[in-house]
Design an enzyme around this catalytic site. Structure first.
Site, PDB file in Angstrom:
ATOM      1  N   GLY A  47       0.835  -1.191   0.000  1.00  0.00           N
ATOM      2  CA  GLY A  47       0.000   0.000   0.000  1.00  0.00           C
ATOM      3  C   GLY A  47       0.868   1.239   0.000  1.00  0.00           C
ATOM      4  N   GLN A  52       2.618   9.926   1.336  1.00  0.00           N
ATOM      5  CA  GLN A  52       3.907   9.252   1.414  1.00  0.00           C
ATOM      6  C   GLN A  52       4.817   9.581   0.232  1.00  0.00           C
ATOM      7  OE1 GLN A  52       2.057   5.215   2.346  1.00  0.00           O
ATOM      8  NE2 GLN A  52       4.067   5.114   3.333  1.00  0.00           N
ATOM      9  N   CYS A  98       5.963  -0.081   7.300  1.00  0.00           N
ATOM     10  CA  CYS A  98       5.578   1.090   6.519  1.00  0.00           C
ATOM     11  C   CYS A  98       6.764   1.538   5.677  1.00  0.00           C
ATOM     12  CB  CYS A  98       5.147   2.210   7.472  1.00  0.00           C
ATOM     13  SG  CYS A  98       4.598   3.714   6.659  1.00  0.00           S
ATOM     14  N   LEU A  99       6.489   1.859   4.432  1.00  0.00           N
ATOM     15  CA  LEU A  99       7.550   2.337   3.546  1.00  0.00           C
ATOM     16  C   LEU A  99       8.141   3.654   4.032  1.00  0.00           C
ATOM     17  CD1 LEU A  99       5.932   1.429   0.114  1.00  0.00           C
ATOM     18  CD2 LEU A  99       7.686   0.157   1.387  1.00  0.00           C
ATOM     19  N   HIS A 140      -4.411   1.038   7.456  1.00  0.00           N
ATOM     20  CA  HIS A 140      -3.065   1.612   7.547  1.00  0.00           C
ATOM     21  C   HIS A 140      -2.913   2.774   6.568  1.00  0.00           C
ATOM     22  CE1 HIS A 140       1.440   1.275   7.955  1.00  0.00           C
ATOM     23  NE2 HIS A 140       1.335   1.909   6.794  1.00  0.00           N
ATOM     24  N   GLU A 141      -3.298   2.562   5.315  1.00  0.00           N
ATOM     25  CA  GLU A 141      -3.143   3.613   4.303  1.00  0.00           C
ATOM     26  C   GLU A 141      -4.092   4.781   4.578  1.00  0.00           C
ATOM     27  OE1 GLU A 141      -0.544   3.555   2.572  1.00  0.00           O
ATOM     28  OE2 GLU A 141      -0.107   1.474   3.053  1.00  0.00           O
ATOM     29  N   HIS A 144      -2.744   7.322   6.929  1.00  0.00           N
ATOM     30  CA  HIS A 144      -1.799   8.281   6.346  1.00  0.00           C
ATOM     31  C   HIS A 144      -2.514   9.548   5.868  1.00  0.00           C
ATOM     32  CE1 HIS A 144       2.067   6.325   6.440  1.00  0.00           C
ATOM     33  NE2 HIS A 144       1.575   5.214   5.930  1.00  0.00           N
TER      34      HIS A 144
END
Length: 180
Positions: A47, A52, A98-99, A140-141, A144
């Protein structure tokens, strides 16, 4: 398509509430979505939210690969201006990475079942229920988009670890459960 630079924890864009996308059919949004999918796949991740990649917009891309799906595979998908709501009160703890926080993961409680809706790149309505890993990725996304990182959802930072050390945390949790 282009690979985009991923913002890391500490960058202010990750703590902002993102703006709605005014026109989901705008060619620039289509380009951004394609670049976000390429970036997510290259990372590799499951994701990615527009903040991000330094775009404070309410847009996410996600996928559910076969090795994480529990039977439900979801191809790379774009969701614009999403709304997420729990279906029931059941929650479960699970590992998340997480990226924007590379090399680490933590145990985060999430609703086990959700309903999400938004629009796609053609402006078409998207509405779906999700459970398990699919539901975890969406939550999660979505966080953000409101400036929330998974570490903000962790009730106990003892369960934050570098990826290669996560198995020690899992072992400690199993020992704790055995002592209860």
């Amino acid at each position: 398509m282009a690979l985009l630079k991923i913002a890391r924890m500490g960058h202010p864009v990750l703590r902002m509430v993102a703006d709605p996308v005014p026109d989901p059919t705008d060619p620039e949004i289509r380009r951004l979505a394609a670049d976000m999918i390429d970036t997510m796949m290259d990372a590799p991740g499951v994701g990615l939210a527009a903040p991000q990649v330094h775009e404070s917009l309410r847009m996410i891309v996600f996928r559910v690969p076969s090795d994480r799906s529990g039977g439900e595979v979801v191809a790379p998908t774009v969701l614009i201006n999403p709304v997420v709501e729990p279906v029931g009160d059941a929650m479960a703890d699970g590992w998340e990475g997480c990226l924007s926080i590379p090399g680490m993961r933590g145990i985060v409680p999430r609703f086990t079942r959700i309903r999400y809706r938004g629009v796609g790149l053609e402006g078409e309505p998207v509405e779906r229920e999700a459970s398990g890993f699919h539901a975890r990725v969406i939550q999660h996304e979505y966080d953000h988009l409101d400036g929330i990182l998974y570490i903000d959802r962790m009730p106990d930072l003892r369960y934050l670890a570098f990826n290669e050390m996560a198995h020690h945390v899992t072992e400690a949790l199993e020992r704790e459960k055995g002592e209860d």
